[in-house]
Design a protein around this motif. Structure first.
Motif, PDB file in Angstrom:
ATOM      1  N   LEU A  20       2.159   0.450   4.385  1.00 50.90           N
ATOM      2  CA  LEU A  20       1.912  -0.767   3.603  1.00 50.90           C
ATOM      3  C   LEU A  20       3.195  -1.282   2.970  1.00 50.90           C
ATOM      4  O   LEU A  20       3.428  -2.504   2.916  1.00 50.90           O
ATOM      5  CB  LEU A  20       0.867  -0.483   2.524  1.00 50.90           C
ATOM      6  CG  LEU A  20      -0.583  -0.375   2.996  1.00 50.90           C
ATOM      7  CD1 LEU A  20      -1.481   0.068   1.846  1.00 50.90           C
ATOM      8  CD2 LEU A  20      -1.067  -1.714   3.554  1.00 50.90           C
ATOM      9  N   LYS A  21       4.035  -0.378   2.470  1.00 50.34           N
ATOM     10  CA  LYS A  21       5.290  -0.815   1.867  1.00 50.34           C
ATOM     11  C   LYS A  21       6.224  -1.442   2.896  1.00 50.34           C
ATOM     12  O   LYS A  21       6.994  -2.355   2.579  1.00 50.34           O
ATOM     13  CB  LYS A  21       5.981   0.365   1.175  1.00 50.34           C
ATOM     14  CG  LYS A  21       5.230   0.882  -0.043  1.00 50.34           C
ATOM     15  CD  LYS A  21       6.069   1.840  -0.847  1.00 50.34           C
ATOM     16  CE  LYS A  21       7.231   1.122  -1.512  1.00 50.34           C
ATOM     17  NZ  LYS A  21       7.969   2.012  -2.432  1.00 50.34           N
ATOM     18  N   GLU A  24       4.527  -5.040   3.693  1.00 50.65           N
ATOM     19  CA  GLU A  24       4.207  -5.996   2.639  1.00 50.65           C
ATOM     20  C   GLU A  24       5.145  -7.203   2.630  1.00 50.65           C
ATOM     21  O   GLU A  24       4.711  -8.325   2.320  1.00 50.65           O
ATOM     22  CB  GLU A  24       4.217  -5.306   1.273  1.00 50.65           C
ATOM     23  CG  GLU A  24       5.519  -4.666   0.896  1.00 50.65           C
ATOM     24  CD  GLU A  24       5.427  -3.916  -0.411  1.00 50.65           C
ATOM     25  OE1 GLU A  24       4.346  -3.943  -1.051  1.00 50.65           O
ATOM     26  OE2 GLU A  24       6.431  -3.287  -0.812  1.00 50.65           O
ATOM     27  N   THR A  25       6.415  -7.018   2.982  1.00 49.11           N
ATOM     28  CA  THR A  25       7.328  -8.158   3.043  1.00 49.11           C
ATOM     29  C   THR A  25       6.926  -9.104   4.163  1.00 49.11           C
ATOM     30  O   THR A  25       6.931 -10.339   3.988  1.00 49.11           O
ATOM     31  CB  THR A  25       8.772  -7.675   3.250  1.00 49.11           C
ATOM     32  OG1 THR A  25       9.143  -6.800   2.192  1.00 49.11           O
ATOM     33  CG2 THR A  25       9.728  -8.859   3.285  1.00 49.11           C
ATOM     34  N   GLU A  28       3.914 -11.006   3.022  1.00 57.08           N
ATOM     35  CA  GLU A  28       4.261 -12.050   2.057  1.00 57.08           C
ATOM     36  C   GLU A  28       4.880 -13.256   2.738  1.00 57.08           C
ATOM     37  O   GLU A  28       4.519 -14.411   2.434  1.00 57.08           O
ATOM     38  CB  GLU A  28       5.230 -11.495   1.011  1.00 57.08           C
ATOM     39  CG  GLU A  28       5.633 -12.521  -0.029  1.00 57.08           C
ATOM     40  CD  GLU A  28       6.632 -11.977  -1.023  1.00 57.08           C
ATOM     41  OE1 GLU A  28       6.994 -12.736  -1.950  1.00 57.08           O
ATOM     42  OE2 GLU A  28       7.059 -10.816  -0.880  1.00 57.08           O
ATOM     43  N   ILE A  44      -0.816 -10.742  -1.361  1.00 54.27           N
ATOM     44  CA  ILE A  44      -0.054  -9.704  -2.058  1.00 54.27           C
ATOM     45  C   ILE A  44      -0.985  -8.858  -2.923  1.00 54.27           C
ATOM     46  O   ILE A  44      -0.836  -7.632  -3.008  1.00 54.27           O
ATOM     47  CB  ILE A  44       1.057 -10.342  -2.913  1.00 54.27           C
ATOM     48  CG1 ILE A  44       2.085 -11.039  -2.008  1.00 54.27           C
ATOM     49  CG2 ILE A  44       1.735  -9.293  -3.772  1.00 54.27           C
ATOM     50  CD1 ILE A  44       3.158 -11.786  -2.767  1.00 54.27           C
ATOM     51  N   THR A  47      -2.784  -6.381  -0.750  1.00 52.59           N
ATOM     52  CA  THR A  47      -1.888  -5.288  -0.368  1.00 52.59           C
ATOM     53  C   THR A  47      -1.696  -4.306  -1.513  1.00 52.59           C
ATOM     54  O   THR A  47      -1.750  -3.076  -1.328  1.00 52.59           O
ATOM     55  CB  THR A  47      -0.528  -5.851   0.063  1.00 52.59           C
ATOM     56  OG1 THR A  47      -0.708  -6.808   1.108  1.00 52.59           O
ATOM     57  CG2 THR A  47       0.377  -4.741   0.567  1.00 52.59           C
ATOM     58  N   GLU A  48      -1.482  -4.824  -2.728  1.00 52.71           N
ATOM     59  CA  GLU A  48      -1.296  -3.951  -3.880  1.00 52.71           C
ATOM     60  C   GLU A  48      -2.580  -3.178  -4.206  1.00 52.71           C
ATOM     61  O   GLU A  48      -2.525  -2.015  -4.616  1.00 52.71           O
ATOM     62  CB  GLU A  48      -0.858  -4.764  -5.103  1.00 52.71           C
ATOM     63  CG  GLU A  48       0.543  -5.340  -5.000  1.00 52.71           C
ATOM     64  CD  GLU A  48       1.622  -4.274  -5.028  1.00 52.71           C
ATOM     65  OE1 GLU A  48       1.296  -3.084  -5.167  1.00 52.71           O
ATOM     66  OE2 GLU A  48       2.805  -4.630  -4.896  1.00 52.71           O
ATOM     67  N   LYS A  51      -2.766  -0.221  -1.908  1.00 49.43           N
ATOM     68  CA  LYS A  51      -1.841   0.837  -2.322  1.00 49.43           C
ATOM     69  C   LYS A  51      -2.367   1.587  -3.542  1.00 49.43           C
ATOM     70  O   LYS A  51      -2.206   2.805  -3.649  1.00 49.43           O
ATOM     71  CB  LYS A  51      -0.457   0.247  -2.608  1.00 49.43           C
ATOM     72  CG  LYS A  51       0.287  -0.194  -1.347  1.00 49.43           C
ATOM     73  CD  LYS A  51       1.764  -0.412  -1.613  1.00 49.43           C
ATOM     74  CE  LYS A  51       2.009  -1.563  -2.548  1.00 49.43           C
ATOM     75  NZ  LYS A  51       3.461  -1.827  -2.724  1.00 49.43           N
ATOM     76  N   THR A 300       8.168  -8.714  -3.099  1.00 45.82           N
ATOM     77  CA  THR A 300       8.223  -7.350  -2.599  1.00 45.82           C
ATOM     78  C   THR A 300       9.610  -6.730  -2.761  1.00 45.82           C
ATOM     79  O   THR A 300       9.729  -5.494  -2.799  1.00 45.82           O
ATOM     80  CB  THR A 300       7.831  -7.310  -1.121  1.00 45.82           C
ATOM     81  OG1 THR A 300       8.593  -8.289  -0.389  1.00 45.82           O
ATOM     82  CG2 THR A 300       6.358  -7.630  -0.946  1.00 45.82           C
TER      83      THR A 300
END
Length: 305
Positions: A20-21, A24-25, A28, A44, A47-48, A51, A300
């Motif tokens: 996911l990290k 995530e960019t 976005e 976003i 996604t958060e 996580k 991100t």
């Protein structure tokens, strides 16, 4: 020595968090390109939220240990033992404490109990090598004494929320609360931006307050100021490094709006103008400022989540 009772989960929580990290960019940028700047915060936030769920599950599965690198690194280190009975048992064994037989150490510093145990163990091995079909009665005593001298290693159960709260009291509650606040802070920040906008001071201040509060809870819960040392959770070296790393992440607040737009950017542009006449240095400074301003527009890059 106690055996670490944390059993790795079959579900790859750390792998999912890392994936996911890494994505995530891209999420976005794609959301901003197709849905606009305001709608990107919805993606976003999703996604958060994912996580947060993975991290909470990993936090529970690890026996409520501090997450390293946001959960990307497995926290497999054994916590320091703080039980007074454990230390007393080790000291008793090392110094040859008195046993039920009533013997103390001999003149050479050896315990007769240990000598008897070695002799009985030797006799037991001799009996096994001889393959005796009908072991005598004394062999049962040998096995009994061997079991006393070499008890099986016990594996403690993985800590649960109820055991932590009952054994560590308010310090355990503060420890759990501080870690949950750190895990939930990025999602809280994004939800506040969706409501108030990225130019508002409300998300900035509340996110910083959550960070400070969570770190304060963890620091107090693990401090050495307790009246009884065994009432506080102890941290491994990697966990102490993790707490220092989290404090360094506070520097990202200088790069987030509205603080960046009102203060940090002005300082960067002022330094660029001062160094502009200097050959090569001025050119390099201008490029660095340009990269920083461009990266600052991406959540991100500056989220520290």
């Amino acid at each position: 020595m106690h055996v670490n009772a944390t059993v790795p989960s079959s579900f790859p929580y750390s792998l999912c968090i890392s994936a996911l990290k890494n994505l995530e960019t891209l999420i976005e940028v794609a959301a901003q390109q197709y849905y606009g700047d305001d709608k990107r915060w919805n993606f976003i936030a999703v996604t958060e939220a994912m996580k947060v769920l993975f991290r909470l599950a990993l936090f529970k599965n690890s026996g409520y240990k501090i997450l390293l690198e946001g959960g990307e690194t497995t926290n497999s280190e054994r916590h320091l033992e703080t039980s007074t009975s454990h230390h007393k048992a080790n000291a008793f064994t090392k110094h040859g404490g008195h046993h039920a037989s009533g013997f103390s150490g001999d003149l050479n510093g050896h315990s007769p109990w240990n000598l008897e145990g070695r002799a009985l163990s030797a006799l037991s091995r001799f009996g096994e090598n001889a393959r005796m079909t009908s072991p005598p009665a004394w062999s049962y005593r040998v096995q009994h004494q061997h079991a006393i001298l070499n008890p099986p290693a016990t594996i403690p159960e993985r800590p649960t929320l109820s055991t932590i709260l009952s054994e560590q009291g308010h310090r355990g509650a503060l420890f759990i609360t501080g870690e949950v606040l750190f895990i939930a802070r990025p999602l809280i920040y994004v939800l506040l931006i969706r409501k108030y906008g990225s130019r508002s001071w409300t998300p900035w201040f509340l996110s910083l307050a959550v960070d400070l509060l969570g770190t304060s809870f963890l620091s107090y819960a693990t401090s050495a100021s307790a009246s009884r040392k065994d009432q506080r959770p102890c941290l491994s070296d990697s966990e102490k490094d993790e707490l220092r790393r989290r404090k360094m992440l506070w520097a990202f607040y200088l790069m987030r709006d509205p603080f960046f737009e009102r203060y940090t950017r002005q300082k960067l542009e002022g330094a660029e103008k001062v160094l502009e006449p200097v050959p090569f240095v001025g050119f390099l400074t201008a490029k660095i400022v340009e990269l920083i301003v461009g990266a600052q527009t991406r959540y991100t890059y500056m989220s520290a989540s």
